[in-house]
Write a protein that holds these residues in place. Structure first.
Motif, PDB file in Angstrom:
ATOM      1  N   ILE A  65      -4.733  11.865  -1.347  1.00  0.00           N
ATOM      2  CA  ILE A  65      -5.186  13.220  -1.640  1.00  0.00           C
ATOM      3  C   ILE A  65      -6.540  13.199  -2.350  1.00  0.00           C
ATOM      4  N   THR A  66      -6.807  12.142  -3.103  1.00  0.00           N
ATOM      5  CA  THR A  66      -8.141  11.991  -3.685  1.00  0.00           C
ATOM      6  C   THR A  66      -9.194  11.900  -2.584  1.00  0.00           C
ATOM      7  N   ALA A  67      -8.903  11.106  -1.559  1.00  0.00           N
ATOM      8  CA  ALA A  67      -9.857  10.963  -0.449  1.00  0.00           C
ATOM      9  C   ALA A  67     -10.016  12.256   0.335  1.00  0.00           C
ATOM     10  N   GLU A  68      -8.949  13.035   0.439  1.00  0.00           N
ATOM     11  CA  GLU A  68      -8.991  14.253   1.252  1.00  0.00           C
ATOM     12  C   GLU A  68      -9.428  15.488   0.474  1.00  0.00           C
TER      13      GLU A  68
ATOM     14  N   THR B  20       2.438   2.408 -13.623  1.00  0.00           N
ATOM     15  CA  THR B  20       1.486   2.401 -12.519  1.00  0.00           C
ATOM     16  C   THR B  20       2.151   2.983 -11.283  1.00  0.00           C
ATOM     17  N   VAL B  21       1.343   3.540 -10.393  1.00  0.00           N
ATOM     18  CA  VAL B  21       1.854   4.069  -9.139  1.00  0.00           C
ATOM     19  C   VAL B  21       1.949   2.914  -8.149  1.00  0.00           C
ATOM     20  N   GLU B  22       3.144   2.643  -7.677  1.00  0.00           N
ATOM     21  CA  GLU B  22       3.329   1.555  -6.723  1.00  0.00           C
ATOM     22  C   GLU B  22       3.051   2.047  -5.306  1.00  0.00           C
ATOM     23  N   VAL B  23       2.950   1.116  -4.394  1.00  0.00           N
ATOM     24  CA  VAL B  23       2.597   1.433  -3.016  1.00  0.00           C
ATOM     25  C   VAL B  23       3.618   2.403  -2.420  1.00  0.00           C
ATOM     26  N   GLN B  24       3.104   3.383  -1.665  1.00  0.00           N
ATOM     27  CA  GLN B  24       3.949   4.371  -0.987  1.00  0.00           C
ATOM     28  C   GLN B  24       3.602   4.328   0.497  1.00  0.00           C
ATOM     29  N   ASP B  25       4.509   3.776   1.284  1.00  0.00           N
ATOM     30  CA  ASP B  25       4.236   3.572   2.701  1.00  0.00           C
ATOM     31  C   ASP B  25       3.976   4.884   3.438  1.00  0.00           C
ATOM     32  N   SER B  26       4.573   5.990   2.969  1.00  0.00           N
ATOM     33  CA  SER B  26       4.384   7.261   3.654  1.00  0.00           C
ATOM     34  C   SER B  26       2.956   7.770   3.554  1.00  0.00           C
ATOM     35  N   ALA B  27       2.158   7.209   2.637  1.00  0.00           N
ATOM     36  CA  ALA B  27       0.766   7.630   2.478  1.00  0.00           C
ATOM     37  C   ALA B  27      -0.194   6.758   3.267  1.00  0.00           C
ATOM     38  N   ALA B  28       0.316   5.792   4.023  1.00  0.00           N
ATOM     39  CA  ALA B  28      -0.538   4.854   4.761  1.00  0.00           C
ATOM     40  C   ALA B  28      -1.529   5.616   5.654  1.00  0.00           C
TER      41      ALA B  28
ATOM     42  N   LEU C  20      -6.297   3.725  12.844  1.00  0.00           N
ATOM     43  CA  LEU C  20      -6.552   2.501  12.090  1.00  0.00           C
ATOM     44  C   LEU C  20      -8.028   2.130  12.120  1.00  0.00           C
ATOM     45  N   LEU C  21      -8.665   2.266  13.277  1.00  0.00           N
ATOM     46  CA  LEU C  21     -10.075   1.888  13.395  1.00  0.00           C
ATOM     47  C   LEU C  21     -10.970   2.833  12.597  1.00  0.00           C
ATOM     48  N   ASN C  22     -10.644   4.138  12.584  1.00  0.00           N
ATOM     49  CA  ASN C  22     -11.411   5.080  11.758  1.00  0.00           C
ATOM     50  C   ASN C  22     -11.366   4.673  10.294  1.00  0.00           C
ATOM     51  N   PHE C  23     -10.167   4.351   9.833  1.00  0.00           N
ATOM     52  CA  PHE C  23      -9.999   3.957   8.435  1.00  0.00           C
ATOM     53  C   PHE C  23     -10.762   2.667   8.144  1.00  0.00           C
ATOM     54  N   ALA C  24     -10.634   1.677   9.025  1.00  0.00           N
ATOM     55  CA  ALA C  24     -11.321   0.391   8.821  1.00  0.00           C
ATOM     56  C   ALA C  24     -12.829   0.577   8.792  1.00  0.00           C
ATOM     57  N   ALA C  25     -13.346   1.415   9.687  1.00  0.00           N
ATOM     58  CA  ALA C  25     -14.794   1.643   9.737  1.00  0.00           C
ATOM     59  C   ALA C  25     -15.277   2.360   8.483  1.00  0.00           C
ATOM     60  N   GLY C  26     -14.513   3.353   8.021  1.00  0.00           N
ATOM     61  CA  GLY C  26     -14.898   4.059   6.806  1.00  0.00           C
ATOM     62  C   GLY C  26     -14.918   3.135   5.599  1.00  0.00           C
ATOM     63  N   MET C  27     -13.911   2.257   5.497  1.00  0.00           N
ATOM     64  CA  MET C  27     -13.856   1.316   4.387  1.00  0.00           C
ATOM     65  C   MET C  27     -14.981   0.278   4.479  1.00  0.00           C
ATOM     66  N   ARG C  28     -15.350  -0.113   5.718  1.00  0.00           N
ATOM     67  CA  ARG C  28     -16.450  -1.088   5.875  1.00  0.00           C
ATOM     68  C   ARG C  28     -17.770  -0.481   5.437  1.00  0.00           C
ATOM     69  N   MET C  29     -17.980   0.778   5.774  1.00  0.00           N
ATOM     70  CA  MET C  29     -19.208   1.444   5.368  1.00  0.00           C
ATOM     71  C   MET C  29     -19.222   1.623   3.846  1.00  0.00           C
ATOM     72  N   LYS C  30     -18.082   1.964   3.284  1.00  0.00           N
ATOM     73  CA  LYS C  30     -18.020   2.108   1.833  1.00  0.00           C
ATOM     74  C   LYS C  30     -18.342   0.780   1.148  1.00  0.00           C
TER      75      LYS C  30
ATOM     76  N   TYR D 253      -3.471   4.724   3.189  1.00  0.00           N
ATOM     77  CA  TYR D 253      -3.825   4.685   1.772  1.00  0.00           C
ATOM     78  C   TYR D 253      -2.699   4.024   0.971  1.00  0.00           C
ATOM     79  N   HIS D 254      -3.030   3.617  -0.248  1.00  0.00           N
ATOM     80  CA  HIS D 254      -2.061   2.918  -1.082  1.00  0.00           C
ATOM     81  C   HIS D 254      -0.914   3.835  -1.497  1.00  0.00           C
TER      82      HIS D 254
END
Length: 868
Positions: free
Chosen positions: A68-71, A51-59, A769-779, A61-62
């Motif tokens: 890159i899937t999202a983008e 499994t792909v473990e968490v990568q902080d440099s991609a924050a 951070l707020l952009n990401f939180a809002a996008g995830m809330r809408m999703k 995102y997990h």
């Protein structure tokens, strides 16, 4: 096209048509355009956990696959074409109109972690087959992106066969074409591909050595002498038609040499800044004055697929607009390679430059020497590349005879079994594994022998993965991509030691000796052997470490009696928790089984948690006959000690019970939070930190609220707030906004008030951070709507809630990414028959789309179907 356009066209056809006043134009030769995207990411799975473990440099995102899937990967499956008001008027699946390949290891990840995007990719191949005369746009790829000219023939065959099998498994058809990693090629590789039924591949123009015209197909062999060869260069090869490469024993393969300047403009020169300009550039790849006007022409480009959205923001929109523009102009026709090759077989022959690629001007030296191609780090060298490859070659060649000897009594043919093992990799169900053994075992194998065979084939799989090209591509041997392939080698070494005994264990010292000659550019790391010791040795785990992870994490989460942990199955035999104040002790027994090798072990464990990060655990193998009575006694004694709040006694009991039987004076191995695998460690640390962070937020919020009027007065007076007060205000407002946006009950009024306070007091917003939180809330709201529409709950309430959130987000001073939410809206529309929707639902759904910036009344979705 929209309903209005259809009606206008029908009306126009009913009008009398004037007779032509000019003679018809001379028919022009067919003109075609093909855009190829090579979609691929280096494999990032932990070789022991799969499994792909968490990568902080991609924050935030997990990991990088997730980001890159999202983008890129998801947006290309439902790309937008917008109008002058930036409203979405067309949603298209780019994959259905272009040519593409996806790396098999990436598709495996998408299937598991991004199933909606994965489905878009598979659907696109079916759509494209309908569009392009039965030829799907997907082509295969050599399995894990190894440099084929540098591979052994046996490995190269496996790479091709695994790539084909993976493709058939996913796309339910045989591939016509195959992408070579880095387009690295030689004649022998092409011959192997042709032997496996591959019809064509795509290469860079600099990989064409020479060309000549083929004799007419109707000519007898002796009637027409072959034309002389003409040497070519990057600038002189004509990319507008395919070439035939003749191979051994009468085999041949077609090669498309892509338009080099056009492809470079996409990847590096900003061509994706304008979809209109992109389309014009593609048309410009066709000869305006063809020497043979009767011959069809193909303008085609090939780049990394990540150009469309990841490397170039909104690049997928430029791509979709360019293809739409070409369709509308009708001066050329979109196609894919399979269709073009079928309609217009090669009339020219070519030979390829041996051992060349598209990303190294020195051929394939980037993957075995310090050739000068690098990532741009000044004063660093890549002398480490040669010994790295030598170390891996040593490991491959040393394990091969050991593997053959071990397999003699177990498998009919080790290498045939390895080629067929891809079916197990793709589906690790018991039925698939059993069928594999029936076909390849020399006799009915017992469970221990099955474990041996599966472990042996896993060794062979990782011996393939360790050659993934990305490990050599960049500047430094300690880079993430290189550490990844060294980790695959570490898994090979571990399995070799377990399978082959002393000869297997002897491989690691020599491997590290060779690797020690690969010098790092980072002084502290010294060389590849130190990189291995520092980054790979700690990754190695066995079933006991999995048991320790299970034991520790059980303190913080409730596991079912039967569950999964990464690539392991877990069965809980017993579990008890005793608490004393903040202290807690967990005792238990569990069975752990690897789904990869079928290896099984039963363990017993004890975990002592004293609060926060203060935790230790002990684990050992459990045998019922020998350990049942001692473990029962141990549990009783621990329960008694806890009831007296005697934690020192608990520690003594744990040490005594878990001491090593062969060395009684040796303390048991102590596991801690640091022993957890990365994802669980992050999750548990967040759980522990939540209380602390919550206390900090409460304190800073109180400071801000107590002095909010003073801060407001200072702002109105034009005076700067003291740094401490400004810091408290910024933290309090941003934390409050994030909590309000993520809240289960979405309070638009509260959120609007917080934004107003931030603006009036000049408090900087953490927009990322707020952009990401809002996008995830809408999703989240859209996922709930999707489930409700399937009949799982009240659809009307879910629709109203999603619409309210979408409307509120439009008023916020944020740039919220609504791609995923818009995709779900689009999916709901495509999977439903809007003609039979209730009027109230239909209007509500339209209102939701409009709130997400979709021009619903003018929207056109797949293949020209009007939305409403």
């Amino acid at each position: 096209m929209t309903l209005e356009t259809v009606l206008k066209q029908k009306a126009a056809r009913r009008q009398p048509q004037p007779a032509p006043t000019t003679p018809p134009a001379v028919e022009q030769a067919p003109r075609y355009i093909c855009i190829h995207g090579h979609f691929y990411q280096p494999p990032r799975e932990n070789p022991w956990l799969e499994t792909v473990e968490v990568q902080d440099s991609a924050a935030p995102y997990h990991d990088w696959n997730d980001r890159i899937t999202a983008e890129c990967y998801a947006p290309n499956g439902a790309s937008r074409i917008t109008d002058a008001q930036n409203e979405i008027v067309r949603i298209v699946n780019n994959y259905a109109r272009m040519s593409f390949n996806f790396g098999p290891t990436l598709l495996s990840w998408l299937n598991d972690k991004a199933p909606r995007t994965y489905r878009m990719i598979l659907d696109a191949d079916k759509f494209s087959a309908a569009r392009y005369s039965g030829h799907g746009s997907a082509i295969a790829q050599v399995y894990n992106h190894i440099i084929m000219p540098l591979a052994s023939e046996r490995d190269a065959i496996t790479q091709i066969r695994w790539g084909i099998a993976d493709f058939v498994h996913r796309f339910d058809r045989k591939p016509e074409g195959m992408w070579l990693a880095e387009t690295a090629v030689n004649r022998a590789v092409l011959d192997l591909m042709a032997r496996e039924g591959i019809k064509f591949t795509i290469l860079a123009p600099n990989q064409c050595a020479r060309v000549r015209k083929l004799p007419p197909a109707t000519s007898a062999p002796t009637e027409t002498a072959s034309e002389p060869w003409t040497s070519t260069t990057d600038a002189t090869v004509d990319p507008t038609h395919p070439y035939l490469v003749k191979l051994d024993e009468g085999r041949s393969i077609a090669v498309f040499f892509y338009d080099g300047p056009g492809s470079r403009a996409i990847a590096f020169e900003g061509l994706l800044n304008s979809g209109d300009e992109f389309g014009r550039r593609l048309l410009g790849g066709l000869h305006p004055n063809s020497p043979d006007p009767a011959v069809a022409q193909l303008s085609h480009v090939a780049t990394d697929g990540e150009s469309y959205g990841h490397h170039h923001k909104h690049g997928e929109m430029a791509l979709s607009y360019a293809m739409h523009w070409i369709d509308e102009k009708s001066t050329a026709t979109l196609t894919n390679y399979g269709e073009f090759l079928d309609k217009f077989p090669p009339t020219w022959e070519a030979e390829v430059e041996e051992n060349t690629s598209w990303s190294c001007v020195h051929g394939v030296e980037r993957w075995r020497s310090n050739c000068g191609c690098n990532g741009g780090k000044q004063d660093w060298n890549q002398e480490w590349r040669k010994p790295l490859r030598e170390a891996l070659d040593y490991l491959r060649d040393a394990t091969a005879p050991l593997a053959e000897a071990l397999a003699t009594d177990l498998l009919k043919d080790l290498w045939a079994a390895r080629d067929a093992y891809i079916e197990v990799v793709l589906d690790r169900s018991r039925g698939t594994i059993d069928r594999f053994f029936i076909e390849h075992e020399t006799r009915v194998l017992n469970p221990v022998e099955r474990i041996t065979v599966l472990s042996l084939l896993e060794l062979e799989r990782h011996a393939q993965l360790m050659y993934t090209s990305c490990g050599w591509f960049f500047d430094e041997i300690s880079g993430i991509e290189t550490v990844q392939i060294i980790a695959y080698a570490g898994r090979v070494l571990q399995l070799a030691s377990e399978l082959f005994g002393a000869p297997g264990a002897a491989l690691e010292p020599e491997f590290l000796r060779i690797l020690s000659t690969a010098k790092s550019n980072v002084p502290d790391l010294r060389d590849g052997a130190e990189v291995y010791r520092r980054y790979v040795t700690g990754m190695k785990i066995g079933l006991e470490q999995v048991g320790a992870h299970y034991a520790i994490s059980s303190i913080f989460r409730n596991y079912p009696e039967d569950g999964e942990l990464f690539c392991f199955d877990l069965h809980r035999d017993a579990y008890e928790v005793f608490a004393s104040g903040r202290g807690k002790v967990a005792l238990g027994r569990a069975q752990i089984r690897s789904r990869i090798t079928e290896e099984t072990e039963e363990i017993c464990f004890a975990v002592l948690h004293l609060g926060d990060q203060n935790l230790s655990a002990a684990v050992k193998r459990y045998t019922a006959a020998a350990d049942e009575e001692p473990f029962t006694t141990f549990s009783t004694e621990v329960r008694a000690a806890i009831s007296r709040a005697n934690l020192p006694e608990v520690i003594r009991l744990i040490d005594h019970f878990f001491e090593h039987g062969d060395v009684p004076e040796k303390s048991p191995i102590a596991y801690s939070l640091a022993s957890l695998f990365a994802d669980e460690q992050h999750r548990i640390l967040r759980t522990i930190l939540d209380r602390t962070v919550s206390e900090m937020e409460d304190s800073l919020r109180k400071i801000y609220e107590d002095h909010a009027s003073l801060l407001h007065y200072l702002t109105e007076s034009g005076m700067a707030a003291p740094p401490a007060l400004a810091l408290a205000a910024g933290f309090a407002i941003n934390a409050s906004l994030r909590h309000a946006i993520e809240a289960e009950v979405f309070d638009a009024v509260e959120i609007e008030d917080l934004f107003h306070r931030a603006a009036s007091d000049q408090i900087p917003l953490d927009t990322h951070l707020l952009n990401f939180a809002a996008g995830m809330r809408m999703k989240r709201a859209m996922v709930r709507l999707e489930a409700a529409a399937a009949g799982e709950s009240s659809a009307t309430n879910a629709l109203n809630s999603a619409t309210a959130i979408a409307i509120a987000l439009r008023t916020m001073p944020l740039e919220v990414n609504l791609w995923q939410s818009q995709n779900i809206w689009n999916d709901l529309l495509r999977r439903s028959d809007s003609d039979y929707w209730e009027p109230e639902w239909k209007e509500g759904f339209k209102k939701l789309g409009e709130a997400m910036n979709i021009s619903v009344d003018r929207l056109v979705i797949e293949e020209g179907v009007s939305a409403f």
